[in-house]
Write an enzyme that holds these catalytic residues in place. Structure first.
Site, mmCIF file in Angstrom:
data_model
loop_
_atom_site.group_PDB
_atom_site.id
_atom_site.type_symbol
_atom_site.label_atom_id
_atom_site.label_comp_id
_atom_site.label_asym_id
_atom_site.label_seq_id
_atom_site.Cartn_x
_atom_site.Cartn_y
_atom_site.Cartn_z
ATOM 1 N N CYS A 73 -19.602 26.262 29.014
ATOM 2 C CA CYS A 73 -20.509 26.830 28.008
ATOM 3 C C CYS A 73 -21.941 26.360 28.254
ATOM 4 C CB CYS A 73 -19.994 26.535 26.601
ATOM 5 S SG CYS A 73 -20.569 27.783 25.428
ATOM 6 N N LEU A 74 -22.491 25.441 27.446
ATOM 7 C CA LEU A 74 -23.843 24.963 27.743
ATOM 8 C C LEU A 74 -23.879 24.363 29.156
ATOM 9 C CD1 LEU A 74 -26.758 24.448 26.779
ATOM 10 C CD2 LEU A 74 -25.993 22.229 25.942
ATOM 11 N N HIS A 105 -14.659 28.705 26.870
ATOM 12 C CA HIS A 105 -14.080 27.357 26.777
ATOM 13 C C HIS A 105 -12.604 27.412 27.173
ATOM 14 C CE1 HIS A 105 -17.315 25.403 24.268
ATOM 15 N NE2 HIS A 105 -17.597 26.673 24.055
ATOM 16 N N PRO A 112 0.828 -1.221 0.000
ATOM 17 C CA PRO A 112 0.000 0.000 0.000
ATOM 18 C C PRO A 112 0.860 1.268 0.000
ATOM 19 C CG PRO A 112 -0.812 -1.573 1.627
ATOM 20 C CD PRO A 112 0.484 -2.133 1.116
ATOM 21 N N GLU A 117 -10.720 25.062 27.797
ATOM 22 C CA GLU A 117 -9.995 23.902 27.252
ATOM 23 C C GLU A 117 -9.213 24.238 25.987
ATOM 24 O OE1 GLU A 117 -13.260 24.287 27.283
ATOM 25 O OE2 GLU A 117 -14.254 23.465 25.506
#
Ligand code: GLN
Length: 538
Positions: A382-383, A508, A191, A510
């Protein structure tokens, strides 16, 4: 020095980790003192991944300048500690949009607009954009997709032209897969040979091959690949499975990838990359014995990449706390007030994930209620933060109908409501409140202690916000609005000071956590979880 352009292509199959290889090379070059950035060219028609759902495309990453980007940009930042921007992620859609805009303006002076040269010129202009700023020595360009796809052809044609124009200031690294056939007990190189042939057919000769493999590839096999593919034997490198992506830079350095790239671009390698802090992180990771148990409540738990940046931020924080991260996902649709205790009791901390829409929202409320009442370290993002506010309104303020107008447009108590600037917008793509905004924290807050400062800047991606009209009622009942945007006064952080660690952020955190500069708020959360773990043990 002249800017060097490194192109990274992939063959055989997708998901080989071009992003990790690009990031690892960038990490090593940065550790040698070079100024490096990585950009990704994605061959799909969407303008950006902002409108793609996580089933299609994993997490949507957000850059400081508010671009909704491919999640590989998250890896780029985590490995290099260099911020990315809108210029670091370009799609076929963006290229075509720009060419079509120019055509409508008459910029092409009556010429027939074609893929070659107009689309390819636009791709080349974008490839060189960051290089032309003079801010970088190396521009690593990852070409999304797999060689042989119809979609990536214009990108590969542009790479071919650029290699011709740039000569020694450019280089192509091709990543392929060497499968192990268990029944035959053999590694297979065919491959790889085919994939290099496809690349050669479009006029690109790779300079370096990186072979993804689960088993060690013997030297004679690498020599054979080198011979068949016109690549120097020392430039055939293997990338064998490791237990952490953060070990890949070390594996690449062992095989001199950084030196090969320097030499081939006309630079004499001097000394060694300074990987001291990185090695310390790896050492901590390998030597942690005790675990910290974190539950992540969200609706995409079956998808490995849906909460990528949160997973990584938790991992960075746990590693620095000297703990192994045991992260368990809990599907928000499966949680209710009856089973919340049973599902969540074992965790040292719980994260409630970001998201959009109604699905799974009641599970988030049930999880948050249980965590709040049982005083478990809890982090709402957030949410997740918006759910903290709604749950508190319902069960503490007694506003039983409280909701976000996202879920219930005509609710009597719209404690979370659409932002003013969002009300007139009908387009979905790129219209949220996006990117980094300043936030001022109350000095006595947990958040301020975590960051060690009251002035921060973090990235956002949302349409709804805390409804200012309810602020005093929340404050009086024990949920404090401890972070706000200095210009707009939007509430960005809430806390319940009476609890061990109960913090929600509209932003956020993160997105900005990297190996060498972990998120302070995630660190504080994990430390609280570790403390809680130890308390429970006593
Ligand atoms: N759906 C919410 C909003 O638009 C939260 C978004 C998110 O969690 N990223 O405000």
């Amino acid at each position: 020095m002249e800017t060097k352009y490194i192109f990274v292509t992939g063959g055989v199959v997708s998901s080989l980790g071009k992003g990790i290889i690009s990031s690892s090379l960038a990490c090593l070059l940065k550790a040698r003192g070079y100024r490096v950035t990585i950009q990704k060219f994605d061959p799909y028609i969407n303008i950006d991944p902002g409108t793609l759902n996580p089933y299609e495309h994993g997490e949507c990453y957000v850059t400081v300048d508010g671009h909704e980007a491919d999640l590989d940009l998250g890896h780029y930042e985590r490995f290099t500690n260099v911020r990315t921007t809108r210029a670091n992620n370009v799609t076929t859609g963006r290229i075509y949009q720009s060419v079509i805009d120019k055509e409508r303006r008459g910029d092409y002076l009556g010429k027939t607009v074609q893929i070659v040269p107009h689309i390819t010129d636009e791709i080349k202009r974008n490839v060189k954009m960051l290089g032309n700023t003079g801010n970088f020595d190396f521009i690593i360009t990852e070409i999304g997709g797999t060689v042989g796809d119809i979609e990536s052809l214009p990108f590969l044609e542009s790479v071919r032209q650029l290699r011709w124009e740039l000569g020694q200031n450019s280089l192509c690294i091709h990543l392929t897969y060497v499968p192990y056939i268990a029944a035959a007990k053999e590694l297979k190189t065919k491959p790889t040979q085919h994939s290099v042939k496809s690349l050669q057919e479009v006029g690109i000769q790779p300079d370096v091959l990186v072979l993804r493999t689960e088993k060690d590839i013997p030297t004679d096999m690498r020599r054979k690949i080198a011979l068949f593919c016109n690549v120097a034997p020392d430039s055939v490198i293997q990338s064998i499975d490791v237990n952490s992506i953060y070990k890949v830079p070390l594996k690449m350095h062992e095989q001199h990838l950084d030196e090969i790239v320097l030499r081939k671009t006309g630079i004499t390698p001097e000394g060694e990359p300074d990987m001291g802090a990185w090695l310390e992180f790896i050492h901590k990771m390998d030597n942690a014995t005790e675990t910290v148990n974190i539950g992540l409540v969200g609706k995409y738990v079956e998808l490995q990449d849906a909460y990528k940046s949160i997973n990584e931020a938790l991992f960075h924080a746990s590693t620095y706390a000297g703990r192994k991260l045991n992260l368990v996902s809990i599907h928000s649709e499966k949680i209710n007030n009856e089973n919340a205790g049973e599902l969540l009791a074992g965790f040292d901390g719980v994260v409630v994930a970001p998201g959009f829409g109604q699905r799974g929202i009641d599970g988030k409320f049930a999880a948050l209620r249980w965590c709040r009442e049982n005083d478990v370290p809890t982090f709402g993002i957030c949410l997740g933060m918006q759910c903290m506010v709604i749950e508190f309104a319902r069960n503490v303020l007694g506003l039983t109908e409280a909701n976000s107008t996202e879920m219930s447009p005509h609710t009597a108590d719209n404690v979370i409501d659409l932002m003013e600037e969002q009300k007139s917008i009908s387009n979905l793509g790129g219209t949220m409140r996006l990117g980094a905004f300043d936030c001022v924290l109350r000095p006595e807050s947990l958040a301020a202690k975590a960051y060690g400062t009251t002035e921060i800047s973090e990235r956002h991606r949302h349409r709804f916000e805390f409804n200012e009209e309810y602020r005093t009622r929340f404050e009086e009942a024990g949920m404090a609005c401890v972070g706000e945007n200095p210009a707009t006064k939007l509430v960005e952080v809430v806390e319940i000071p009476d609890k061990r660690w109960y913090v929600g952020t509209q932003y956020h955190p993160e997105y900005s956590s990297t190996v060498l500069s972990p998120s302070p708020l995630f660190a504080s959360f994990i430390n609280a979880a570790v403390e809680y773990h130890n308390e429970k043990k006593k």
